[in-house]
Structures are given as C-alpha cells and as structure tokens.
Write a protein that holds these residues in place. Structure first.
Motif, PDB file in Angstrom:
ATOM      1  N   SER A 107       0.825  -1.210   0.000  1.00  0.00           N
ATOM      2  CA  SER A 107       0.000   0.000   0.000  1.00  0.00           C
ATOM      3  C   SER A 107       0.860   1.261   0.000  1.00  0.00           C
ATOM      4  O   SER A 107       0.434   2.318  -0.481  1.00  0.00           O
ATOM      5  N   LEU A 108       2.088   1.166   0.539  1.00  0.00           N
ATOM      6  CA  LEU A 108       2.988   2.307   0.582  1.00  0.00           C
ATOM      7  C   LEU A 108       3.846   2.387  -0.665  1.00  0.00           C
ATOM      8  O   LEU A 108       4.121   3.481  -1.171  1.00  0.00           O
ATOM      9  N   TYR A 109       4.271   1.220  -1.162  1.00  0.00           N
ATOM     10  CA  TYR A 109       5.107   1.179  -2.360  1.00  0.00           C
ATOM     11  C   TYR A 109       4.719  -0.062  -3.160  1.00  0.00           C
ATOM     12  O   TYR A 109       5.194  -1.164  -2.885  1.00  0.00           O
ATOM     13  N   PRO A 110       3.846   0.088  -4.155  1.00  0.00           N
ATOM     14  CA  PRO A 110       3.330  -1.081  -4.880  1.00  0.00           C
ATOM     15  C   PRO A 110       4.289  -1.669  -5.904  1.00  0.00           C
ATOM     16  O   PRO A 110       4.089  -2.816  -6.341  1.00  0.00           O
ATOM     17  N   GLU A 111       5.319  -0.934  -6.335  1.00  0.00           N
ATOM     18  CA  GLU A 111       6.221  -1.452  -7.361  1.00  0.00           C
ATOM     19  C   GLU A 111       6.986  -2.665  -6.855  1.00  0.00           C
ATOM     20  O   GLU A 111       7.224  -2.822  -5.651  1.00  0.00           O
ATOM     21  N   GLY A 112       7.410  -3.512  -7.811  1.00  0.00           N
ATOM     22  CA  GLY A 112       8.067  -4.763  -7.444  1.00  0.00           C
ATOM     23  C   GLY A 112       9.515  -4.626  -7.047  1.00  0.00           C
ATOM     24  O   GLY A 112      10.056  -5.488  -6.342  1.00  0.00           O
ATOM     25  N   VAL A 113      10.197  -3.579  -7.495  1.00  0.00           N
ATOM     26  CA  VAL A 113      11.599  -3.351  -7.142  1.00  0.00           C
ATOM     27  C   VAL A 113      11.806  -1.863  -6.866  1.00  0.00           C
ATOM     28  O   VAL A 113      11.049  -1.019  -7.364  1.00  0.00           O
ATOM     29  N   PHE A 114      12.824  -1.571  -6.085  1.00  0.00           N
ATOM     30  CA  PHE A 114      13.200  -0.187  -5.849  1.00  0.00           C
ATOM     31  C   PHE A 114      14.122   0.289  -6.971  1.00  0.00           C
ATOM     32  O   PHE A 114      14.836  -0.522  -7.575  1.00  0.00           O
ATOM     33  N   PRO A 115      14.147   1.579  -7.246  1.00  0.00           N
ATOM     34  CA  PRO A 115      15.148   2.093  -8.189  1.00  0.00           C
ATOM     35  C   PRO A 115      16.532   1.975  -7.580  1.00  0.00           C
ATOM     36  O   PRO A 115      16.671   1.789  -6.358  1.00  0.00           O
ATOM     37  N   PRO A 116      17.588   2.057  -8.378  1.00  0.00           N
ATOM     38  CA  PRO A 116      18.943   2.020  -7.800  1.00  0.00           C
ATOM     39  C   PRO A 116      19.113   3.118  -6.752  1.00  0.00           C
ATOM     40  O   PRO A 116      18.659   4.247  -6.943  1.00  0.00           O
ATOM     41  N   TYR A 117      19.766   2.774  -5.650  1.00  0.00           N
ATOM     42  CA  TYR A 117      19.994   3.749  -4.589  1.00  0.00           C
ATOM     43  C   TYR A 117      21.314   3.445  -3.897  1.00  0.00           C
ATOM     44  O   TYR A 117      21.813   2.319  -3.936  1.00  0.00           O
ATOM     45  N   CYS A 118      21.879   4.461  -3.258  1.00  0.00           N
ATOM     46  CA  CYS A 118      23.166   4.301  -2.571  1.00  0.00           C
ATOM     47  C   CYS A 118      22.955   3.766  -1.168  1.00  0.00           C
ATOM     48  O   CYS A 118      22.033   4.187  -0.455  1.00  0.00           O
ATOM     49  N   SER A 119      23.817   2.860  -0.756  1.00  0.00           N
ATOM     50  CA  SER A 119      23.761   2.299   0.591  1.00  0.00           C
ATOM     51  C   SER A 119      23.794   3.417   1.625  1.00  0.00           C
ATOM     52  O   SER A 119      24.605   4.346   1.550  1.00  0.00           O
ATOM     53  N   GLY A 120      22.910   3.310   2.621  1.00  0.00           N
ATOM     54  CA  GLY A 120      22.833   4.325   3.661  1.00  0.00           C
ATOM     55  C   GLY A 120      24.000   4.318   4.630  1.00  0.00           C
ATOM     56  O   GLY A 120      24.096   5.225   5.463  1.00  0.00           O
ATOM     57  N   THR A 121      24.889   3.339   4.535  1.00  0.00           N
ATOM     58  CA  THR A 121      26.050   3.324   5.418  1.00  0.00           C
ATOM     59  C   THR A 121      26.925   4.556   5.208  1.00  0.00           C
ATOM     60  O   THR A 121      27.468   5.113   6.151  1.00  0.00           O
ATOM     61  N   ALA A 122      27.042   4.997   3.948  1.00  0.00           N
ATOM     62  CA  ALA A 122      27.796   6.219   3.631  1.00  0.00           C
ATOM     63  C   ALA A 122      27.502   6.616   2.198  1.00  0.00           C
ATOM     64  O   ALA A 122      27.672   5.802   1.283  1.00  0.00           O
ATOM     65  N   TYR A 123      27.031   7.839   1.992  1.00  0.00           N
ATOM     66  CA  TYR A 123      26.848   8.351   0.630  1.00  0.00           C
ATOM     67  C   TYR A 123      27.087   9.855   0.639  1.00  0.00           C
ATOM     68  O   TYR A 123      27.078  10.511   1.679  1.00  0.00           O
ATOM     69  N   VAL A 124      27.309  10.395  -0.562  1.00  0.00           N
ATOM     70  CA  VAL A 124      27.673  11.800  -0.722  1.00  0.00           C
ATOM     71  C   VAL A 124      26.645  12.487  -1.611  1.00  0.00           C
ATOM     72  O   VAL A 124      26.220  11.944  -2.633  1.00  0.00           O
ATOM     73  N   LEU A 125      26.258  13.689  -1.197  1.00  0.00           N
ATOM     74  CA  LEU A 125      25.397  14.549  -2.002  1.00  0.00           C
ATOM     75  C   LEU A 125      26.119  15.870  -2.233  1.00  0.00           C
ATOM     76  O   LEU A 125      26.682  16.435  -1.292  1.00  0.00           O
ATOM     77  N   SER A 126      26.105  16.359  -3.474  1.00  0.00           N
ATOM     78  CA  SER A 126      26.596  17.712  -3.705  1.00  0.00           C
ATOM     79  C   SER A 126      25.554  18.699  -3.199  1.00  0.00           C
ATOM     80  O   SER A 126      24.404  18.340  -2.930  1.00  0.00           O
ATOM     81  N   GLY A 127      25.938  19.946  -3.071  1.00  0.00           N
ATOM     82  CA  GLY A 127      25.022  20.941  -2.536  1.00  0.00           C
ATOM     83  C   GLY A 127      23.751  21.077  -3.337  1.00  0.00           C
ATOM     84  O   GLY A 127      22.645  21.171  -2.776  1.00  0.00           O
ATOM     85  N   ASP A 128      23.855  21.059  -4.686  1.00  0.00           N
ATOM     86  CA  ASP A 128      22.648  21.197  -5.494  1.00  0.00           C
ATOM     87  C   ASP A 128      21.801  19.933  -5.481  1.00  0.00           C
ATOM     88  O   ASP A 128      20.576  20.002  -5.564  1.00  0.00           O
ATOM     89  N   SER A 129      22.420  18.765  -5.330  1.00  0.00           N
ATOM     90  CA  SER A 129      21.614  17.546  -5.239  1.00  0.00           C
ATOM     91  C   SER A 129      20.901  17.456  -3.901  1.00  0.00           C
ATOM     92  O   SER A 129      19.802  16.892  -3.805  1.00  0.00           O
ATOM     93  N   LEU A 175      17.863  12.586 -10.513  1.00  0.00           N
ATOM     94  CA  LEU A 175      19.271  12.372 -10.180  1.00  0.00           C
ATOM     95  C   LEU A 175      19.598  10.888 -10.275  1.00  0.00           C
ATOM     96  O   LEU A 175      18.956  10.067  -9.609  1.00  0.00           O
ATOM     97  N   ALA A 176      20.586  10.541 -11.056  1.00  0.00           N
ATOM     98  CA  ALA A 176      21.015   9.149 -11.155  1.00  0.00           C
ATOM     99  C   ALA A 176      22.165   8.901 -10.187  1.00  0.00           C
ATOM    100  O   ALA A 176      23.141   9.655 -10.184  1.00  0.00           O
ATOM    101  N   PRO A 177      22.064   7.877  -9.344  1.00  0.00           N
ATOM    102  CA  PRO A 177      23.185   7.591  -8.437  1.00  0.00           C
ATOM    103  C   PRO A 177      24.411   7.136  -9.208  1.00  0.00           C
ATOM    104  O   PRO A 177      24.308   6.490 -10.248  1.00  0.00           O
ATOM    105  N   LYS A 178      25.571   7.489  -8.676  1.00  0.00           N
ATOM    106  CA  LYS A 178      26.830   7.079  -9.286  1.00  0.00           C
ATOM    107  C   LYS A 178      27.551   6.127  -8.346  1.00  0.00           C
ATOM    108  O   LYS A 178      27.710   6.421  -7.162  1.00  0.00           O
ATOM    109  N   HIS A 179      27.968   4.995  -8.882  1.00  0.00           N
ATOM    110  CA  HIS A 179      28.562   3.941  -8.068  1.00  0.00           C
ATOM    111  C   HIS A 179      29.998   4.283  -7.684  1.00  0.00           C
ATOM    112  O   HIS A 179      30.813   4.660  -8.528  1.00  0.00           O
ATOM    113  N   LEU A 180      30.295   4.171  -6.391  1.00  0.00           N
ATOM    114  CA  LEU A 180      31.662   4.293  -5.890  1.00  0.00           C
ATOM    115  C   LEU A 180      32.098   2.918  -5.395  1.00  0.00           C
ATOM    116  O   LEU A 180      31.723   2.493  -4.299  1.00  0.00           O
TER     117      LEU A 180
END
Length: 349
Positions: free
Chosen positions: A228-250, A280-285
C-alpha cells in the motif's frame, strides 16, 4: 513520608516526558508524513533548478529550529561553511561510537584542500534518563544535532530528513554533504581527492549502489514496506545508507522532491526514491564498502577504501593509531592489487 513524595514526582516526570515525546513525534511526523504533507517550509530558500524534463520540484522540505532540541552553536558553520559537511547518524546510547569517531577521522578539520566539519544526528532517547548525559555531551563537544522525535529504527528516514534539513538551514553552502553511520571508518583524504575531480560537474549522488532490491513484505521485518505504501516490485537504484555523498545542489533536489515521495521507513531507499523523482542518477563508488565488512587491514582502511562499515569503537581507534594520517600503509604489491585485494579480504571474512 519523603519516599512516596519522591516516587510521585518521578512518576509525574516520566508521564510528562512520555507526553512530550509523543507530541513532538506527532508534530514532526506531520511535517514529514507521506501523501499530502503538512510541512514546515522556508520560503526564504526557494529551490531553483532546471528539472530537465522530469517532475517539477517544489521548495525544499525544511524543518524549523523548534524541531531540534539540541544543535551546534551558530558559529559551527561560520564565517564560512565547510567544503565537506559530514553528518553521522547515531543513537543516543552510542556514546563510545561517537567518541571513537571524534578521536579518529571525525576530528579532522582539513582533507586535501577541503575544510571538514563532522556532526552527529540523533533523536530523543527512549529512556528519558539518558537525556541529561546527552546534554552534557552536547555542551562539551558542540557537535550534536538532536531532533524532537524518538530515536527508533523505524524513524531513520525521519532522522535523515531532519539532518538534511538542518544542513540546508544551518550550514548551507557546503560543496558536498557526506552522510555516514557511526560504525563507518572514513578515509577522508582519498574521498576528497575523488570529490575534487567531481567538483563543478552535474549534481552528485555518490555511494555504493544497490540494484534491483525488492521491497520486504514481511510485516515482522525491520525493513517492512507494505504494498500500500510502495506497490512497485523493485526499488530504483539507490546508494547504501552506510555512507553516501550529495553535492550541494543535489541536496536541494532531494529535499525538493521529498514531499512527493511516500515515507518509506528504509532511509536509503527513501533518498533513492527522492533522487529518482528529482531526476538524479546515483553514481557507483566501488571504493565505498557499503554494508560489507572489511577486516582491520591498514592498507584497505587508510589508502584504498573511501569508507568501511561495521567498525567497532576500539577497532576504529586502533586502526587510526596503527598508521598515522600521513603514512602510506600499502606495500607495492598491496597497492597494485588495490581494491581487488580489499574485496577479497571482505569476502573471506
């Protein structure tokens, strides 16, 4: 006769604390809840960014100063904001973890040509008696951001939005924001060297990417996301919450999209959904370890990897002391094998 009177006062205090925690949680949730958000906005910080054909974005979703019980002093980000602002999510009881970060990489004020400041973000302790100790810690170190919501696993998304909002309203102007957990060892010089090459390019959302992750439909799971909260079968690509970087504009883009995204209780998925909404497309590190644990190898921690997860406080301090900040702990062979060697060590462990 004094004892019953004291017990009555203690009972009243606990009841008042419970009522305060409940009211503040409801208040903050009303500004962050999914669907038609009742939001606390700052019209003084309009969000202006070409949507590039994607969804038009609204003004950033921002908290007010009243949404924080504890904050660093105003001069923490003045007269100029740091080039790299590091916000570490922590739990009220993680005193040892915070101190280990302060005693190691979190105490660094320069990395390459970047100025660095590190702060800790947490919520209200479930046990009210811990609050006094937190206030003493905040007064001593001046690096704690405490939101007025209970610090629980299901409130991680709330905590992340609070810290991103605090960065925008109280420490705006940083080139990059790095969100990390308090059990992550960060190699700031190597990361900054990479970020300097990215500076001035398109909005950045960088980290170890999780691909085609399916929502957890188990109601007993910490990561439960109902259809009911998220009906799609998969999540879009996302960065692991352990550590990620955002630029100021992102960062502005994420907060601008946040009001239109369902309040997924998995915080890194929520940020990924906001990024998708913002175009915004995540970039893999590859040099971010993500959730993988790399054993305490100085070469991996201090030269090859940008970030290593699941590091205990004593281990973090020992790794920092074993190889000084300016030393190169890799041998020629280790340096040649580089990331491949560190990944193999993580797999073997």
């Amino acid at each position: 006769m004094a004892l019953p009177s004291l017990l009555k006062r203690c009972l009243r205090f606990r009841l008042l604390w419970g009522l305060l925690s409940g009211l503040t949680t409801l208040s903050t949730l009303s500004f962050l809840a999914s669907g038609g958000h009742e939001v606390l906005l700052s019209s003084s910080l309009p969000y202006l960014l070409d949507s590039g054909g994607h969804h038009p974005l609204s003004a950033p979703l921002l908290p007010s100063s009243e949404d924080f019980l504890l904050q660093p002093p105003p001069e923490a980000c003045s007269p100029r904001p740091p080039s790299l602002l590091v916000l570490v999510t922590s739990a009220p009881e993680h005193t040892a973890q915070r101190q280990a970060v302060r005693d190691t990489w979190g105490g660094v004020r320069w990395a390459g040509d970047y100025t660095v400041r590190t702060f800790f973000a947490l919520g209200l302790p479930p046990e009210p008696s811990r609050q006094a100790a937190l206030e003493r810690e905040a007064a001593g170190h001046r690096d704690i951001i405490q939101g007025r919501f209970l610090d629980t696993y299901r409130n991680l998304t709330l905590k992340t939005l609070a810290l991103l909002g605090w960065a925008t309203t109280h420490c705006s102007g940083a080139l990059f924001l790095l969100k990390a957990d308090d059990d992550v060892f960060l190699n700031l010089p190597a990361l900054v060297e990479h970020l300097q090459r990215s500076e001035g390019t398109s909005p950045a959302y960088l980290g170890r990417i999780h691909w085609r992750v399916r929502p957890d439909r188990d109601p007993n799971s910490h990561h439960h996301v109902p259809a009911s909260l998220y009906p799609e079968g998969v999540f879009p690509p996302y960065c692991s919450g352990t550590a990620y970087v955002l630029s100021g504009d992102s960062l502005a883009a994420i907060l601008g999209a946040a009001r239109h995204v369902p309040m997924i209780p998995v915080e890194d998925v929520f940020v990924g959904l906001c990024a998708r909404r913002a175009g915004l497309a995540p970039k893999h590190l590859a040099r971010m370890a993500g959730s993988a644990h790399v054993p305490p190898d100085p070469c991996c921690y201090r030269e090859v990897m940008f970030g290593v997860h699941q590091v205990a406080p004593a281990e973090m301090v020992a790794m920092w002391d074993e190889a000084g900040p300016r030393e190169k702990p890799c041998s020629l062979v280790q340096r040649a094998l580089g990331l491949l060697r560190c990944k193999a060590l993580a797999w073997l462990s």
